[in-house]
Design an enzyme around this catalytic site. Structure first.
Site, PDB file in Angstrom:
ATOM      1  N   LEU A   1      41.957  44.832  35.201  1.00  0.00           N
ATOM      2  CA  LEU A   1      43.311  44.799  35.754  1.00  0.00           C
ATOM      3  C   LEU A   1      44.326  44.751  34.607  1.00  0.00           C
ATOM      4  O   LEU A   1      45.326  45.452  34.620  1.00  0.00           O
ATOM      5  CB  LEU A   1      43.469  43.586  36.678  1.00  0.00           C
ATOM      6  CG  LEU A   1      44.882  43.276  37.183  1.00  0.00           C
ATOM      7  CD1 LEU A   1      45.474  44.440  37.965  1.00  0.00           C
ATOM      8  CD2 LEU A   1      44.870  42.012  38.047  1.00  0.00           C
TER       9      LEU A   1
ATOM     10  N   SER B   1      46.834  22.960  39.882  1.00  0.00           N
ATOM     11  CA  SER B   1      46.512  24.260  40.462  1.00  0.00           C
ATOM     12  C   SER B   1      47.787  25.053  40.735  1.00  0.00           C
ATOM     13  O   SER B   1      48.813  24.475  41.077  1.00  0.00           O
ATOM     14  CB  SER B   1      45.763  24.047  41.785  1.00  0.00           C
ATOM     15  OG  SER B   1      45.679  25.260  42.503  1.00  0.00           O
TER      16      SER B   1
END
Length: 686
Positions: free
Chosen positions: A39, A259
């Site tokens: 990617l 996170s």
């Protein structure tokens, strides 16, 4: 400005992507998560600050990799020694990983990491080592007089604490001093040449680059890598991604319990919240509990978080006015972390332990669950797994069991030495000071509160030895990987981060004692007197891998490598996906034959010059390169372009560049380069 430049400053960027196929990705410890394409490219970004008056220097490197391993560090230092003599050393070179979970693994010398990365994979290791060294070379060659500025600010909507129940174990009096259970502060160091020419920046911000989840197979640098890409694209106008002199590093910090999946944990099967101490769902248990990012899919979430981080860094960079001045210094020690005595107070001394991982290590986190049936927060052993562990690995000694209490030990890695030790004992502790900025290079993932305690202790140490007002920043995942560092209180509830605090409950106290010692030496100008410590081992394993070997490849009947199998459509609009499929070959061939190989180009036809011009390469976040292995030595490559809003209308085409293995004798193959091209397609105005 009339103000004289205080330092010599250089910045450099180099590719460190390595093999993008078949190699397990490093981070989620999920053996079936292997590379299947690209990617975005991975880069090493290096910054050198030197004193024009003497030989003092500091090197900071942030690389788009999961973490810096001891093997990587030792090989980099060896190369720097042979190139530059005593200029760049273990004390003044900091190597930090961004902690992307979508980069190739296999670059470790300790056995534990071989299990999920299929051994030691030389091409992966070499591309990281060579990329880091090359980025330092470029920074070294580009040094010029320059000035540094520091700024700090708050980043919103980009993090949650993924172990909030552990955080709540910390004393209420301590928690009340902070407005949040994550560190929202970003610190930015801006570098400008004497002539006003912009050189680069380093941002330190605590967030896990896990916007791309463990179902992903495309190598990429995740949210912080996207932030680097946006900043560099803006400053290196008109250049392809990965090119241009401005270097923007988004480095890791105390991200242990942080996170980017800001919508929090939900049960994948029922959609209800699983924000409970065990991160467990009523049906399916912990394996069903996964955190969601802000986007509709992981690609979009990566961009949203990356853009948030980029926009704050851009604002802080533009407004930075506090100049960094003062002497350069660096302090480093190697420490046997399995045997540190910590003086908690005048009467009480405790010790660190031989490394061991607890049961909740195997449970994983809400960002990526473990494959085994463990739940987080397990303080009782599970007889079934204990039995397997005893056969596999031997029972932990009573001493280790007692030392790690209340951790139920799953892997007593410190007592496992075959074929090599499973975990490091010898760990780097290191501080580099650039004037009023102190960079604490830590060998792992400190949680939010652990990082706060460490920074405060070091700041107090500087204050009490006549160096007040230091900006203390933590750089994470440096030099050697030792998993997590929780507070003593967080350790007691044994969620994932605590189970992965491998040197036992007093790990943080030991580090605080050690980093205070380094800070004191810097403040008193006594770094020469620090004990060097025991040198880490370099195991003589060069390569040992379970990867499939690269054998001869074939094209389908009546086709050749690079031929189009599925052609592009004739026309596309913005927001659509242009795609083409070619007869392909294993991308590992390219990684092993070319250091900087581009797999694809998007070209636009220029009527002015009557020629095709490259407008995008495989480092672009708008392109995706997929490799899929068929049978009989055949494979396909699909290239996608997710056409962004604002793309210039016109005629375009795809190019594909690969290498295939050709059999020349019975057992010998050679690597042959080839390329392919799609038909032209038209992009029309919306």
């Amino acid at each position: 400005t009339a103000e004289a430049a205080k330092y010599l400053v250089g910045a450099g960027r180099a590719d460190c992507t390595g093999p993008v196929a078949q190699v397990p990705l490093m981070g989620y410890a999920k053996p079936e998560q292997v590379g299947g394409g690209l990617l975005s490219r991975l880069y090493s970004r290096a910054f050198i600050v030197a004193d024009p008056e003497d030989s003092k220097r500091v090197v900071f490197v942030s690389a788009d990799i999961g973490m810096v391993s001891q093997r990587v560090r030792l090989e980099v230092l060896k190369q720097l020694q042979s190139k530059y003599g005593g200029l760049y050393r273990q004390d003044n070179v900091i190597l930090s990983g961004t902690h992307t979970h979508s980069g190739p693994g296999g670059y470790f010398q300790y056995t534990l990491f071989w299990i999920t990365s299929k051994g030691l994979i030389r091409p992966a290791l070499s591309s990281i080592v060579n990329g880091i060294v090359k980025s330092i070379d470029i920074a070294h060659e580009n040094m010029k007089r320059g000035r540094l500025f520091i700024n700090r600010g708050t980043v919103e909507n980009s993090q949650i604490n993924r172990s909030p129940f552990s955080y709540l174990e910390n004393p209420a009096s301590e928690r009340s001093r902070y407005s949040s259970n994550t560190d929202k502060e970003m610190v930015v160091l801006k570098m400008v040449g004497e002539d006003g020419h912009e050189l680069g920046l380093i941002s330190w911000f605590a967030v896990h680059p896990v916007s791309m989840n463990n179902s992903n197979h495309l190598v990429n640098s995740d949210n912080v890598g996207y932030a680097s890409y946006l900043f560099e694209q803006e400053k290196n106008k008109g250049m392809l991604p990965g090119e241009g002199s401005f270097v923007a590093a988004f480095a890791s910090s105390n991200l242990g319990d942080v996170s980017p999946n800001t919508r929090g944990p939900f049960c994948a099967n029922t959609g209800e919240s699983c924000d409970n101490p065990q991160s467990s769902c009523p049906v399916g248990g912990a394996a069903m509990c996964m955190a969601k990012g802000p986007g509709n899919d992981m690609f979009e979430s990566t961009r949203i978080i990356g853009q948030n981080i980029y926009l704050k860094a851009k604002e802080l960079y533009e407004k930075a006015s506090q100049e960094v001045t003062g002497p350069l210094s660096s302090a480093h020690q190697w420490v046997n972390m399995s045997d540190v005595s910590v003086e908690l107070n005048a009467t009480h001394t405790v010790k660190t332990c031989k490394p061991a991982l607890g049961h909740s290590f195997a449970a994983g986190t809400i960002d990526g669950v473990g494959a085994l049936n463990f739940t987080q927060g397990s303080v009782e052993g599970d007889p079934f797994w204990d039995q397997i562990r005893d056969q596999l690995l031997g029972e932990p000694s009573n001493e280790t069991k007692a030392c790690h209490k209340p951790k139920p030990i799953l892997f007593s890695t410190g007592e496992m030495t075959r074929p090599h030790p499973w975990h490091p004992d010898i760990v780097d502790v290191q501080i580099a000071a650039i004037g009023s900025l102190a960079i604490l290079a830590v060998p792992g993932e400190f949680t939010t509160m652990s990082g706060r305690r460490l920074r405060e202790a070091v700041k107090n140490e500087f204050d009490s030895h006549g160096t007040p007002g230091m900006n203390v920043v933590i750089a994470g995942l440096c030099n050697v990987y030792t998993h997590y560092i929780t507070t003593y209180e967080e350790y007691q509830v044994q969620r994932y981060e605590a189970a992965s605090t491998i040197y036992g409950p007093h790990t943080l106290s030991a580090y605080i004692q050690l980093y205070r010692g380094l800070a004191k030496a810097i403040a008193l100008n006594a770094t020469q007197e620090l004990a060097r410590g025991p040198e880490p081992p370099l195991f003589n394993v060069t390569s040992l891998t379970l990867l499939p070997s690269l054998s001869a490849e074939n094209a389908p009947a009546n086709k050749t490598f690079g031929d189009v199998l599925e052609e592009v459509r004739q026309g596309y609009r913005e927001r659509e996906v242009a795609a083409v499929t070619f007869v392909g070959a294993n991308p590992r061939n390219s990684a092993e034959n070319a250091t900087e190989h581009n797999f694809l180009a998007v070209e636009r036809y220029s009527n002015i010059s009557s020629s095709w011009r490259v407008v995008l390469n495989d480092a672009s976040w708008d392109t995706r390169f997929y490799w899929s292995k068929g049978s009989g030595g055949q494979s396909n490559v699909t290239i996608e372009w997710h056409i962004p809003v604002g793309t210039e209308p016109g005629r375009y085409r795809f190019r594909y560049f690969g290498h295939y293995k050709k059999r020349v004798f019975l057992l010998q193959t050679i690597t042959v380069p080839f390329e392919g091209s799609s038909s032209a397609f038209q992009i029309t105005a919306p």
